[in-house]
Write a protein that holds these residues in place. Sequence first.
Motif, PDB file in Angstrom:
ATOM      1  N   PRO A  94      -6.096   1.898   3.926  1.00  0.00           N
ATOM      2  CA  PRO A  94      -5.158   1.610   2.846  1.00  0.00           C
ATOM      3  C   PRO A  94      -3.909   0.858   3.328  1.00  0.00           C
ATOM      4  CG  PRO A  94      -5.986   3.847   2.651  1.00  0.00           C
ATOM      5  CD  PRO A  94      -6.448   3.338   3.975  1.00  0.00           C
ATOM      6  N   PHE A  95      -3.414   1.222   4.516  1.00  0.00           N
ATOM      7  CA  PHE A  95      -2.257   0.524   5.084  1.00  0.00           C
ATOM      8  C   PHE A  95      -2.627  -0.936   5.342  1.00  0.00           C
ATOM      9  CE2 PHE A  95       1.794   1.557   7.446  1.00  0.00           C
ATOM     10  CZ  PHE A  95       2.110   0.251   7.802  1.00  0.00           C
ATOM     11  N   GLU A  96      -3.808  -1.154   5.904  1.00  0.00           N
ATOM     12  CA  GLU A  96      -4.261  -2.524   6.179  1.00  0.00           C
ATOM     13  C   GLU A  96      -4.306  -3.350   4.902  1.00  0.00           C
ATOM     14  OE1 GLU A  96      -7.290  -1.034   9.731  1.00  0.00           O
ATOM     15  OE2 GLU A  96      -8.089  -1.990   7.933  1.00  0.00           O
ATOM     16  N   GLU A  97      -4.888  -2.779   3.859  1.00  0.00           N
ATOM     17  CA  GLU A  97      -5.016  -3.507   2.602  1.00  0.00           C
ATOM     18  C   GLU A  97      -3.650  -3.868   2.023  1.00  0.00           C
ATOM     19  OE1 GLU A  97      -7.609  -4.739   0.945  1.00  0.00           O
ATOM     20  OE2 GLU A  97      -8.899  -4.170   2.613  1.00  0.00           O
ATOM     21  N   ALA A  98      -2.710  -2.924   2.078  1.00  0.00           N
ATOM     22  CA  ALA A  98      -1.367  -3.179   1.559  1.00  0.00           C
ATOM     23  C   ALA A  98      -0.687  -4.294   2.355  1.00  0.00           C
ATOM     24  CB  ALA A  98      -0.537  -1.899   1.607  1.00  0.00           C
ATOM     25  N   PHE A  99      -0.843  -4.266   3.674  1.00  0.00           N
ATOM     26  CA  PHE A  99      -0.239  -5.288   4.541  1.00  0.00           C
ATOM     27  C   PHE A  99      -0.847  -6.659   4.268  1.00  0.00           C
ATOM     28  CE2 PHE A  99      -0.145  -7.702   8.545  1.00  0.00           C
ATOM     29  CZ  PHE A  99       1.219  -7.693   8.822  1.00  0.00           C
ATOM     30  N   ILE A 100      -2.156  -6.720   4.161  1.00  0.00           N
ATOM     31  CA  ILE A 100      -2.855  -7.991   3.922  1.00  0.00           C
ATOM     32  C   ILE A 100      -2.435  -8.599   2.589  1.00  0.00           C
ATOM     33  CG2 ILE A 100      -5.135  -8.983   3.425  1.00  0.00           C
ATOM     34  CD1 ILE A 100      -6.217  -6.959   5.569  1.00  0.00           C
ATOM     35  N   ARG A 101      -2.350  -7.755   1.551  1.00  0.00           N
ATOM     36  CA  ARG A 101      -1.960  -8.251   0.232  1.00  0.00           C
ATOM     37  C   ARG A 101      -0.521  -8.762   0.237  1.00  0.00           C
ATOM     38  NH1 ARG A 101      -4.558  -3.595  -1.598  1.00  0.00           N
ATOM     39  NH2 ARG A 101      -2.529  -2.605  -1.899  1.00  0.00           N
ATOM     40  N   HIS A 102       0.382  -7.944   0.771  1.00  0.00           N
ATOM     41  CA  HIS A 102       1.795  -8.314   0.733  1.00  0.00           C
ATOM     42  C   HIS A 102       2.065  -9.583   1.534  1.00  0.00           C
ATOM     43  CE1 HIS A 102       6.193  -7.840   0.786  1.00  0.00           C
ATOM     44  NE2 HIS A 102       6.097  -8.232   2.056  1.00  0.00           N
ATOM     45  N   CYS A 103       1.454  -9.680   2.710  1.00  0.00           N
ATOM     46  CA  CYS A 103       1.734 -10.808   3.597  1.00  0.00           C
ATOM     47  C   CYS A 103       0.928 -12.054   3.251  1.00  0.00           C
ATOM     48  CB  CYS A 103       1.472 -10.406   5.051  1.00  0.00           C
ATOM     49  SG  CYS A 103       2.652  -9.191   5.669  1.00  0.00           S
ATOM     50  N   ARG A 104       0.043 -11.933   2.259  1.00  0.00           N
ATOM     51  CA  ARG A 104      -0.830 -13.046   1.869  1.00  0.00           C
ATOM     52  C   ARG A 104      -1.548 -13.584   3.111  1.00  0.00           C
ATOM     53  NH1 ARG A 104       3.884 -14.262  -1.036  1.00  0.00           N
ATOM     54  NH2 ARG A 104       4.256 -16.259   0.009  1.00  0.00           N
TER      55      ARG A 104
END
Length: 229
Positions: A94-104
């Motif tokens: 979940p942390f990875e997904e949030a980071f990937i989305r936010h950072c585009r």
Amino acid sequence: TGSYRGHRLSVISTGIGPDNIDIVINEFDALAHIDLKTKEIKAIGRTLNIVRIGTSGSVQADIPVDSFVISEKSIGCDGVLRFYANNESVCDHPFEEAFIRHCRWTPSAARPYVVNADPGLADRLYDEEHTIKGVTLTAVGFYGPQGRVLRLPLAMPGINDRITAFRYEGYKVTNYEMESAAITGLCNLLGHRAATICLIIANRINGDASADYHSYMNKLIRYTLEKLS
């Protein structure tokens, strides 16, 4: 290899980058778990405590130069861990997904992975007066992978601003370096305990740089030895 206050320890320079870490951690593990004469895995191996002491750059204005940051979590942008089976078992998806989305994050780059330091080892290193716990981003290179531009343009323009602004469940990225996630991820897969503590030698938000980082590195080494003994 020697002893400090009766505790046996070994010190090794790994070189820069997660590719070197892949060699060092696997060969440390071989010493602990493989009979080098017969090439067979030992029935009973050893669990190692591995602490990285290094330098780093802050990506938050409130984390000053010459401070000590413990990598409670590490974000690996190097891809090393993805080459090993069951890497998902030690990753915070979940942390990875949030980071990937936010950072585009561009899908053509290695997928970031998030791993946790050994909590017991991180707590041993922590001191409210002298250290900061944070999230460390492990880059695979020094220039483009850390958002630096000389002549080549970036595939993800503005990435450092997005990294600085990222927040997830009370966590924020505190610093950049090039080894922590690979150490932590491989140790977690292999059953060893790992943590990273870094000296901040530059603050990339306000442009500060340490005027005397060699003396502060000596302080960090002594501090870490005291905490581990």
